[in-house]
Write a protein that holds these residues in place. Structure first.
Motif, PDB file in Angstrom:
ATOM      1  N   ASN A 214     -26.847 -18.500 -39.589  1.00 26.00           N
ATOM      2  CA  ASN A 214     -27.336 -17.979 -40.864  1.00 26.00           C
ATOM      3  C   ASN A 214     -28.298 -18.975 -41.501  1.00 26.00           C
ATOM      4  OD1 ASN A 214     -27.336 -16.208 -43.251  1.00 26.00           O
ATOM      5  ND2 ASN A 214     -26.124 -17.814 -44.216  1.00 26.00           N
ATOM      6  N   PHE A 217     -31.646 -19.193 -39.089  1.00 29.81           N
ATOM      7  CA  PHE A 217     -32.515 -18.019 -39.137  1.00 29.81           C
ATOM      8  C   PHE A 217     -33.233 -17.867 -40.477  1.00 29.81           C
ATOM      9  CE2 PHE A 217     -29.891 -15.855 -35.639  1.00 29.81           C
ATOM     10  CZ  PHE A 217     -30.887 -16.042 -34.689  1.00 29.81           C
ATOM     11  N   ASN A 218     -32.819 -18.620 -41.500  1.00 31.57           N
ATOM     12  CA  ASN A 218     -33.444 -18.520 -42.816  1.00 31.57           C
ATOM     13  C   ASN A 218     -34.374 -19.686 -43.130  1.00 31.57           C
ATOM     14  OD1 ASN A 218     -32.432 -16.103 -44.560  1.00 31.57           O
ATOM     15  ND2 ASN A 218     -30.629 -16.788 -43.414  1.00 31.57           N
ATOM     16  N   ALA A 222     -38.053 -20.454 -38.369  1.00 28.20           N
ATOM     17  CA  ALA A 222     -37.512 -19.266 -37.707  1.00 28.20           C
ATOM     18  C   ALA A 222     -38.481 -18.102 -37.813  1.00 28.20           C
ATOM     19  CB  ALA A 222     -36.166 -18.894 -38.320  1.00 28.20           C
ATOM     20  N   ASN A 223     -38.271 -17.116 -36.944  1.00 29.25           N
ATOM     21  CA  ASN A 223     -39.073 -15.887 -36.941  1.00 29.25           C
ATOM     22  C   ASN A 223     -40.567 -16.164 -36.787  1.00 29.25           C
ATOM     23  OD1 ASN A 223     -36.781 -14.030 -37.435  1.00 29.25           O
ATOM     24  ND2 ASN A 223     -36.657 -15.156 -39.370  1.00 29.25           N
ATOM     25  N   LYS A 237     -39.388  -6.036 -35.519  1.00 29.25           N
ATOM     26  CA  LYS A 237     -38.164  -6.366 -36.248  1.00 29.25           C
ATOM     27  C   LYS A 237     -37.087  -5.296 -36.123  1.00 29.25           C
ATOM     28  CE  LYS A 237     -37.630  -9.373 -38.832  1.00 29.25           C
ATOM     29  NZ  LYS A 237     -36.998 -10.707 -38.651  1.00 29.25           N
ATOM     30  N   THR A 241     -33.857  -8.347 -34.639  1.00 31.06           N
ATOM     31  CA  THR A 241     -33.672  -8.520 -36.079  1.00 31.06           C
ATOM     32  C   THR A 241     -33.893  -9.951 -36.546  1.00 31.06           C
ATOM     33  OG1 THR A 241     -31.299  -8.613 -35.591  1.00 31.06           O
ATOM     34  CG2 THR A 241     -32.171  -6.527 -36.401  1.00 31.06           C
ATOM     35  N   LYS A 242     -33.594 -10.936 -35.695  1.00 29.13           N
ATOM     36  CA  LYS A 242     -33.805 -12.344 -36.039  1.00 29.13           C
ATOM     37  C   LYS A 242     -34.225 -13.080 -34.772  1.00 29.13           C
ATOM     38  CE  LYS A 242     -30.194 -12.087 -39.567  1.00 29.13           C
ATOM     39  NZ  LYS A 242     -28.825 -12.512 -39.951  1.00 29.13           N
ATOM     40  N   GLU A 286     -31.371 -12.433 -32.230  1.00 27.12           N
ATOM     41  CA  GLU A 286     -30.292 -11.522 -32.596  1.00 27.12           C
ATOM     42  C   GLU A 286     -30.799 -10.111 -32.360  1.00 27.12           C
ATOM     43  OE1 GLU A 286     -27.775 -11.327 -36.533  1.00 27.12           O
ATOM     44  OE2 GLU A 286     -29.343  -9.793 -36.592  1.00 27.12           O
TER      45      GLU A 286
END
Length: 515
Positions: A214, A217-218, A222-223, A237, A241-242, A286
């Motif tokens: 958590n 990924f924030n 990330a992403n 997406k 999702t992540k 994810e």
């Protein structure tokens, strides 16, 4: 044909599930949060008092920064497993690490440029032959269908043979990424023409790694999807999702099975892939599977001198949207990889599920490679595919033809440590000049007889004053972090001790199969 319900399936990498609180009743340690709710636990035994001179540097109470005024950063640790094989993740100083086993087997899959959306519980669905592009259907598609239905748990997924609901409406629809629902989000997207090679890293909901993931990924790093990842569709997406891009540690490799010369395909030999000639990007993603989130490691390859890893099916709405581009429309059944020994090697897949799965029969079935792409569905029935319904059937998995060492890191703040301006000691004070206070005196005078007898003087010896000001070439802010959203783990499902990688119908339900 009789159908299985999800109650008759061992969920992907989990046999049974219990609420977190019940699973750990009586345990002294909460395994879902190994920092016990305090990612700064390493200062929990420190308390600067009002009469302590250190208060000038650290303030009063529990310190939250260093003597050079650099803020402390949170630390997380977690773990995940499939088949009793464990991977450990940590976050320290904004560096994510993932250490697991060497030579983990991967399967090849390829996205087809679509998103499968499932009908929401109790919602009105489209008729079987509905036009998915018709203007009058857009509101219903937007409101009543979704690619992920977390509130519905396992039941949100529908098998390929459950296309129609009891009242004859569509339980799911497949939309190209240029569909009006996505509001031009993927306009100008590079053609999705590369396969990705994946395998499962976690249980459903990855409860023992949720705190660390958590956070990771924030973060700003990330992403962030690279050019190969985009060509594999990892930035869509609704499907992924992540996403966290990974870097291999120096001795980690990808390995490709080229077989033993002159022998059949069951005589295996893996050679290291030369990443300077076969480009590769690694990710931890994810993705919902059976409408439950899991973590997967995935690698995307593309050779600099050939198109072996590229393909787009020359049919369908997605192809129609990109067919004016130069595309390769024939699958290479055994893509080649450049090897560190200087040769080119063709990937040789195996008909078995995986080299680390010698006895899948203990789970009541399975053990064979699906040998085709597409929705996992009712595997181990032979109709099952190797992944998701958004993938080409003709891009076959080549099970365990590629192995990867689970030994990765990622800089979560998006900045590498080889940046000459990062982590300089003036970051905390925020100025180019820093004044240092010290005990004055004449330092560095030699006293060892070896030097004094020969009259040798120390060229570095000098009179040091009580204060000196050092000027740095630049000033950059210290490494920082984004506070992640708070997790609610109370009602999450925690896997039991018996785990299996991907769902297997229980042997006790074999009699329900229609032969």
């Amino acid at each position: 044909m009789k159908k299985f319900s999800l109650a008759h399936v061992f969920p992907f990498c989990v046999a049974l599930a219990l609420p977190a609180a019940e699973a750990h009743a009586g345990d002294r340690m909460d395994l879902t949060d190994l920092t016990q709710g305090d990612p700064f636990f390493y200062t929990s035994d420190q308390n600067i008092k009002a009469d302590d001179k250190q208060k000038e540097l650290l303030g009063i109470g529990r310190p939250n920064k260093t003597h050079s005024q650099i803020p402390h950063l949170p630390f997380y640790i977690g773990y995940m497993n499939t088949n009793s094989t464990y991977r450990f993740v940590t976050v320290a100083e904004q560096v994510f690490t993932m250490i697991g086993e060497g030579k983990h087997g991967l399967w090849r899959v390829q996205e087809n440029g679509t998103v499968r959306e499932y009908l929401k519980k109790g919602a009105t669905g489209l008729s079987e032959n509905a036009d998915l592009l018709a203007k009058e259907n857009q509101d219903l598609i937007t409101q009543n269908y979704s690619s992920f239905l977390p509130q519905e748990s396992w039941s949100g997924y529908k098998y390929p043979d459950e296309k129609l609901s009891k009242d004859g409406k569509l339980n799911y629809i497949d939309l190209p990424i240029n569909h009006p629902k996505y509001q031009q989000k993927y306009a100008g997207h590079a053609p999705i023409d590369l396969a990705n090679w994946y395998c499962t890293m976690s249980e459903n909901d990855y409860p023992y790694a949720q705190q660390a993931m958590n956070f990771a990924f924030n973060q700003p790093g990330a992403n962030q999807i690279g050019p190969l990842g985009k060509r594999a569709g990892l930035d869509v997406k609704e499907n992924y999702t992540k996403v966290l891009r990974l870097n291999p540690l120096p001795d980690a490799r990808s390995w490709v099975n080229v077989g033993q010369k002159g022998k059949d395909n069951l005589h295996v030999k893996w050679e290291a892939v030369d990443a300077s000639k076969t480009n590769v990007e690694y990710y931890l993603v994810e993705r919902p599977f059976f409408n439950k989130p899991y973590l997967f490691v995935t690698a995307v390859y593309d050779n600099k001198d050939n198109t072996d890893h590229r393909y787009v099916r020359p049919e369908g709405a997605y192809y129609d949207s990109i067919k004016n581009k130069k595309l390769k429309t024939k699958v290479t059944s055994q893509p080649r990889f450049h090897l560190e020994n200087g040769k080119l090697g063709k990937a040789v897949g195996l008909p078995i599920y995986g080299v680390h799965h010698p006895n899948r029969a203990v789970f009541g079935g399975g053990g064979a490679c699906p040998l085709k792409g597409g929705d996992w569905g009712r595997y181990p029935q032979t109709t099952g595919g190797s992944g998701w319904p958004t993938q080409y059937e003709e891009v076959t998995p080549l099970c365990d033809s590629v192995l990867v060492d689970i030994k990765f890191f990622s800089n979560l703040d998006g900045r590498d440590w080889n940046d000459a301006t990062k982590y300089l000691a003036n970051a905390g004070v925020g100025t180019k000049t820093v004044t240092y206070k010290m005990q004055p005196g004449n330092y560095g005078v030699f006293t060892d007889p070896y030097n004094t007898k020969r009259g040798v003087k120390n060229a570095d010896s000098q009179e040091v004053p009580g204060e000196l000001t050092v000027t740095y070439p630049s000033v950059n802010p210290p490494a920082s972090y984004v506070k992640p959203p708070k997790l609610e783990l109370t009602d999450r499902m925690v896997p039991s001790e018996a785990t299996t990688c991907r769902p297997v119908h229980q042997a006790s339900f074999e009699k329900e199969l229609v032969k």
